[in-house]
Write an enzyme that holds these catalytic residues in place. Structure first.
Site, PDB file in Angstrom:
ATOM      1  N   ASP A  65       8.060   3.232  -9.591  1.00  0.00           N
ATOM      2  CA  ASP A  65       6.840   3.306 -10.404  1.00  0.00           C
ATOM      3  C   ASP A  65       6.937   4.535 -10.934  1.00  0.00           C
ATOM      4  O   ASP A  65       7.889   5.433 -11.078  1.00  0.00           O
ATOM      5  CB  ASP A  65       5.819   3.302  -9.369  1.00  0.00           C
ATOM      6  N   ASP A 134      -3.265   4.433   2.350  1.00  0.00           N
ATOM      7  CA  ASP A 134      -4.245   2.973   1.961  1.00  0.00           C
ATOM      8  C   ASP A 134      -3.498   1.884   2.025  1.00  0.00           C
ATOM      9  O   ASP A 134      -3.924   0.674   1.554  1.00  0.00           O
ATOM     10  CB  ASP A 134      -5.143   3.313   0.661  1.00  0.00           C
ATOM     11  N   HIS A 136      -0.827   1.137   0.479  1.00  0.00           N
ATOM     12  CA  HIS A 136       0.075   0.585  -1.039  1.00  0.00           C
ATOM     13  C   HIS A 136       1.291   0.659  -0.623  1.00  0.00           C
ATOM     14  O   HIS A 136       2.093   1.552  -0.029  1.00  0.00           O
ATOM     15  CB  HIS A 136      -0.207   1.483  -2.131  1.00  0.00           C
ATOM     16  N   GLU A 141      -2.002  -0.780  -5.395  1.00  0.00           N
ATOM     17  CA  GLU A 141      -3.270  -0.389  -4.495  1.00  0.00           C
ATOM     18  C   GLU A 141      -4.157  -1.449  -3.905  1.00  0.00           C
ATOM     19  O   GLU A 141      -3.864  -2.509  -4.238  1.00  0.00           O
ATOM     20  CB  GLU A 141      -4.203   0.471  -5.565  1.00  0.00           C
TER      21      GLU A 141
HETATM   22  C1  F6R Z   1       6.392   6.452  -4.679  1.00  0.00           C
HETATM   23  C2  F6R Z   1       5.841   5.039  -4.191  1.00  0.00           C
HETATM   24  C3  F6R Z   1       4.655   5.444  -3.130  1.00  0.00           C
HETATM   25  C4  F6R Z   1       5.005   6.314  -2.019  1.00  0.00           C
HETATM   26  C5  F6R Z   1       3.787   6.324  -1.235  1.00  0.00           C
HETATM   27  C6  F6R Z   1       3.878   7.434  -0.042  1.00  0.00           C
HETATM   28  O1  F6R Z   1       7.499   5.926  -5.721  1.00  0.00           O
HETATM   29  O2  F6R Z   1       6.314   4.086  -4.379  1.00  0.00           O
HETATM   30  O3  F6R Z   1       4.412   4.083  -2.668  1.00  0.00           O
HETATM   31  O4  F6R Z   1       6.046   5.759  -1.516  1.00  0.00           O
HETATM   32  O5  F6R Z   1       2.804   6.916  -1.774  1.00  0.00           O
HETATM   33  O6  F6R Z   1       4.281   8.386  -0.440  1.00  0.00           O
HETATM   34  P1  F6R Z   1       4.569   9.759   0.404  1.00  0.00           P
HETATM   35  O7  F6R Z   1       6.032   9.472   0.864  1.00  0.00           O
HETATM   36  O8  F6R Z   1       4.836  10.971  -0.284  1.00  0.00           O
HETATM   37  O9  F6R Z   1       3.936   9.856   1.575  1.00  0.00           O
END
Ligand code: F6R
Length: 259
Positions: A65, A134, A136, A141
């Site tokens: 992403d 959440d 995702h 989301e």
């Molecule tokens: C980032 C991504 C997100 C993160 C998620 C967890 O490329 O795809 O899904 O993996 O927001 O973020 P952290 O690892 O910072 O808790």
């Protein structure tokens, strides 16, 4: 779905072992890279192994992403984060890492082009994932179509608050929009390896592994994947109903089996 509950350093080693195994068997392996905190220990471990001879020279990689609209030189632009945390520390060839273009004038066309690039590369062999509080994965989301492909999404307030720590604590500085691989895009990868640590992830991990499949917890789509591995520490595992069973299963697993 395999659930491994272990200290975070061991989780990173396990993920790196799976990646190293693929690279040694086929140097042209296609990796899927996540940003955020969760995979950082894996990138550290891969960088360490690179110093000991593991080569990524023939490997290609696709990011999950990207924020929309962050300037090209912004340190939190995911392209720059991956360069700093991983690509610059190993011998990936120039241009080997691709990501969705969050600065494209035509964002839908950029998303379609990104899907085509992944397909042209033969798909992703191993996708590293984190999970949002959440539920995702990538930036799909709650409410995301379970059949989604790469597209523009609006980040939830919760995700922007979670990510404010990367923007000097200011939620207003976290972009509102992103381009993200869809859930169906992620599901096309041949092996999914998700890492989660800390109590803040416990409910999302419980839903991912043990909840009903639902767009309200997008990661639950992983229950339909034939080769999904969930690597969690004790805190992230603290809401798992079958934690004892997962621990026993992993303890009894033959060494040769790998992830
Ligand atoms: C980032 C991504 C997100 C993160 C998620 C967890 O490329 O795809 O899904 O993996 O927001 O973020 P952290 O690892 O910072 O808790």
């Amino acid at each position: 779905m395999e659930v491994v509950i272990a200290p975070s350093a061991e989780l990173a080693r396990l993920a790196a072992d799976a990646i190293e195994g693929l690279l040694r068997a086929r140097p042209e392996t296609v990796l899927g890279l996540a940003t955020g905190s969760s995979p950082l220990a894996v990138y550290d471990e891969l960088a360490r192994r690179h110093k000991e001879g593991l080569s990524f020279a023939r490997t290609r990689a696709f990011m999950l992403d990207e924020y929309v609209g962050l300037p090209a030189d912004h340190p939190e632009r995911y392209r720059n984060v991956i360069e700093k945390e991983f690509a610059s520390r190993v011998d990936l060839a120039p241009g080997a890492v691709q990501g969705p273009d969050g600065l494209a004038a035509d964002l839908p066309a950029a998303c379609a082009a990104y899907e085509a690039s992944i397909a042209d590369a033969g798909g992703v062999d191993l996708q590293i994932l984190g999970i949002g509080t959440d539920g995702h994965i990538a930036f799909n989301e709650p409410g995301s179509s379970l059949a989604s492909r790469t597209r523009i999404k609006t980040l939830t307030r919760q995700t922007r608050e979670d990510n404010a720590r990367f923007f000097g604590g200011s939620v207003d500085d976290v972009p509102r929009h992103c381009l993200t691989q869809g859930l169906a895009t992620i599901m096309s990868a041949r092996h999914l390896v998700l890492l989660a640590t800390g109590r803040a992830k416990a409910e999302a991990v419980h839903q991912l592994v043990e909840g009903p499949i639902s767009a309200m917890w997008p990661a639950t789509i992983m229950q339909l994947h034939p080769h999904a591995t969930v690597l969690v520490d004790d805190a992230a595992a603290s809401r798992l109903q079958l934690a004892d069973y997962y621990r026993q299963t992993y303890a009894d697993k033959p060494d040769w089996q790998g992830l």
